[in-house]
Design an enzyme around this catalytic site. Structure first.
Site, PDB file in Angstrom:
ATOM      1  N   LYS A 189       3.243   9.837 -29.277  1.00 61.43           N
ATOM      2  CA  LYS A 189       2.278   8.751 -29.093  1.00 61.43           C
ATOM      3  C   LYS A 189       2.638   7.682 -30.115  1.00 61.43           C
ATOM      4  O   LYS A 189       1.834   7.257 -30.953  1.00 61.43           O
ATOM      5  CB  LYS A 189       0.854   9.314 -29.277  1.00 61.43           C
ATOM      6  CG  LYS A 189      -0.268   8.359 -28.956  1.00 61.43           C
ATOM      7  CD  LYS A 189      -0.494   8.133 -27.471  1.00 61.43           C
ATOM      8  CE  LYS A 189      -1.497   7.011 -27.269  1.00 61.43           C
ATOM      9  NZ  LYS A 189      -1.637   6.616 -25.859  1.00 61.43           N
ATOM     10  N   ASP A 221       0.406  10.287 -22.800  1.00 67.35           N
ATOM     11  CA  ASP A 221      -0.523   9.998 -21.689  1.00 67.35           C
ATOM     12  C   ASP A 221       0.258   9.812 -20.387  1.00 67.35           C
ATOM     13  O   ASP A 221      -0.064  10.417 -19.355  1.00 67.35           O
ATOM     14  CB  ASP A 221      -1.432   8.787 -22.011  1.00 67.35           C
ATOM     15  CG  ASP A 221      -0.692   7.570 -22.568  1.00 67.35           C
ATOM     16  OD1 ASP A 221       0.534   7.661 -22.808  1.00 67.35           O
ATOM     17  OD2 ASP A 221      -1.339   6.518 -22.765  1.00 67.35           O
ATOM     18  N   ASP A 245       0.489  22.119 -26.413  1.00 63.29           N
ATOM     19  CA  ASP A 245      -0.569  23.018 -25.938  1.00 63.29           C
ATOM     20  C   ASP A 245      -1.123  22.492 -24.618  1.00 63.29           C
ATOM     21  O   ASP A 245      -1.249  23.228 -23.630  1.00 63.29           O
ATOM     22  CB  ASP A 245      -1.673  23.092 -27.003  1.00 63.29           C
ATOM     23  CG  ASP A 245      -2.815  24.004 -26.589  1.00 63.29           C
ATOM     24  OD1 ASP A 245      -2.536  25.100 -26.071  1.00 63.29           O
ATOM     25  OD2 ASP A 245      -3.987  23.618 -26.776  1.00 63.29           O
TER      26      ASP A 245
END
Ligand code: NAD
Ligand code: IPM
Ligand code: MN
Length: 362
Positions: A189, A221, A245
């Site tokens: 990110k 995202d 995860d």
């Protein structure tokens, strides 16, 4: 080959799925003339109840004294109100950190037979074969400071990485990509987080050591969307702890069920093998759990800890064969039970075990 394997089955469906995988490993040992010694210790909620801690010292000592640790799952609703550092999950994080494995390999493979079980169209997932490399010892899970200041109604965690932590896991991911389709997607990110900017810079530096591997970067995202739209475009996917995860559970949609995904954690003192799913309290104790992700984790143990490639491949082939023959646990039979045989956890384990035996006898 002699192997000492510590089984920490844990909570919920953990004991149900690990006992099937252990039975498969015992079959392999008998047939291929290996000696596998199994020891069992407690972790998670069962350890909280019996020992007053989610990770007893006895479990730690046995784990460090083994060739491989094989884990089921931890967690249960009755522990949900405990503080984070007292919960069953804290026991799992502690054993991961003590064993020291930082590279968590999570292969997500679309079995053709299970395409019908996915909400994605078969032509989207057909042939998808992704190897996630999730950094397992850094990021928000371990960064300090972390606290819930109840009086102030404020809580904080710290997402932290050192360059060295990124470099070591990136090297593992690039090496794995070299043996596959030589493409690596690093997920971060970096448009928002400094820690991701460091991550990206370190990955780019490591990439120079692997000129035969194509590197691309994706923001997490967008990546969560690309994975569903075009999963076949990805080979090795490298990412930090929390993103990994989340993305790997998302990828279970490609494989047809969360119960299909195995994992291997490498790079520390002792390797750790576990399915990626949790204790599934909603189905625990009912014989409904899919043991295949755990059985596939046993194959990874044979491959990465013991170098027993023939035996590892036999387990993977047996899983494929059992699916081809139409056998399913309930999670794999959604929507299309026609022509399929729905089996319990134990029946599925037995089918795989018998098939492994036949394959090894050939
Ligand atoms: P979960 O992975 O346990 O279950 C999510 C859903 O998938 C449930 O509907 C469950 O029935 C299903 N599922 C999972 N594994 C399955 C299998 N093998 N066969 C068939 N269906 C399966 O996640 P959750 O419900 O969010 O969490 C339950 C508990 O597990 C929590 O306490 C959580 O912290 C813990 N957890 C532990 C681990 C671990 O030990 N590695 C991993 C994830 C979650
Ligand atoms: C997993 C689990 C664990 C994680 C939890 C239970 C600590 O979700 O293995 O994927 O977040 O790593
Ligand atoms: Mn998870």
């Amino acid at each position: 080959m002699k192997l000492k394997i510590l089984v920490i089955a844990g909570d919920g469906i953990g004991p149900e799925v690990t006992s099937e995988a252990v039975a498969v490993l015992k079959e392999v040992a008998t047939f291929a003339g290996h000696t596998f010694e199994f020891d069992q210790k407690r972790i998670g909620g069962v350890a909280i109840v019996k020992d007053g801690t989610p990770l007893p010292d006895e479990t730690i000592a046995a784990a460090l004294n083994s060739d491989a640790v094989f884990l089921g799952a931890v967690g249960g609703n009755e522990f949900n109100s405990l503080p984070a550092d007292k919960r069953p999950e804290a026991g799992l994080l502690k054993i991961r950190s003590i064993l020291g494995g930082f590279a968590n390999l999570r292969p997500a493979f679309a079995f053709k037979e299970l395409a019908v079980n996915s909400p994605l169209r078969p032509e989207i997932i057909d042939g998808a074969d992704i190897l996630f490399v999730r950094e397992l010892l850094g990021g928000l899970y371990f960064g300090q400071p972390r606290e819930w200041d109840r009086a102030a109604n404020e809580a904080w965690n710290t997402m932290r990485y050192t360059k060295a932590e990124v470099v070591r896991v990136a090297r593992v991911a690039f090496q794995l990509a070299q043996k596959r389709r030589r493409k690596l997607t690093s997920v971060d990110k970096a448009n928002v987080l400094e820690v991701s900017q460091l991550w990206r810079a370190a990955v780019i530096e490591v990439a120079a050591e692997f000129p035969d591997v194509t590197l691309e970067h994706q923001y997490v995202d967008a990546m969560s969307m690309h994975l569903m739209n075009r999963p076949r475009d990805f080979d090795v996917v490298l990412t930090e702890n929390l993103f990994g995860d989340i993305l790997t559970d998302e990828s279970s949609v490609i494989t047809g069920s969360l119960g299909m995904l195995p994992s291997a954690t490498l790079g520390g003192k002792v390797n750790l093998y576990e399915p990626i799913h949790g204790s599934a309290p909603d189905i625990a104790g009912k014989g409904l759990a899919n043991p295949l992700g755990t059985i596939l984790s046993a194959a990874l143990l044979l491959r990465y800890t013991a170098g027993l490639e023939t035996e590892a491949a036999a387990i993977e082939k047996a899983v494929r064969k059992v699916l081809e023959e139409g056998f399913r646990t309930p999670d794999l039979a959604r929507g299309n039970p026609q022509g399929l045989t729905v089996l319990s956890t134990t029946e599925m384990g037995t089918k795989v075990r018998e098939t492994v035996k036949k394959l090894l006898a050939k």
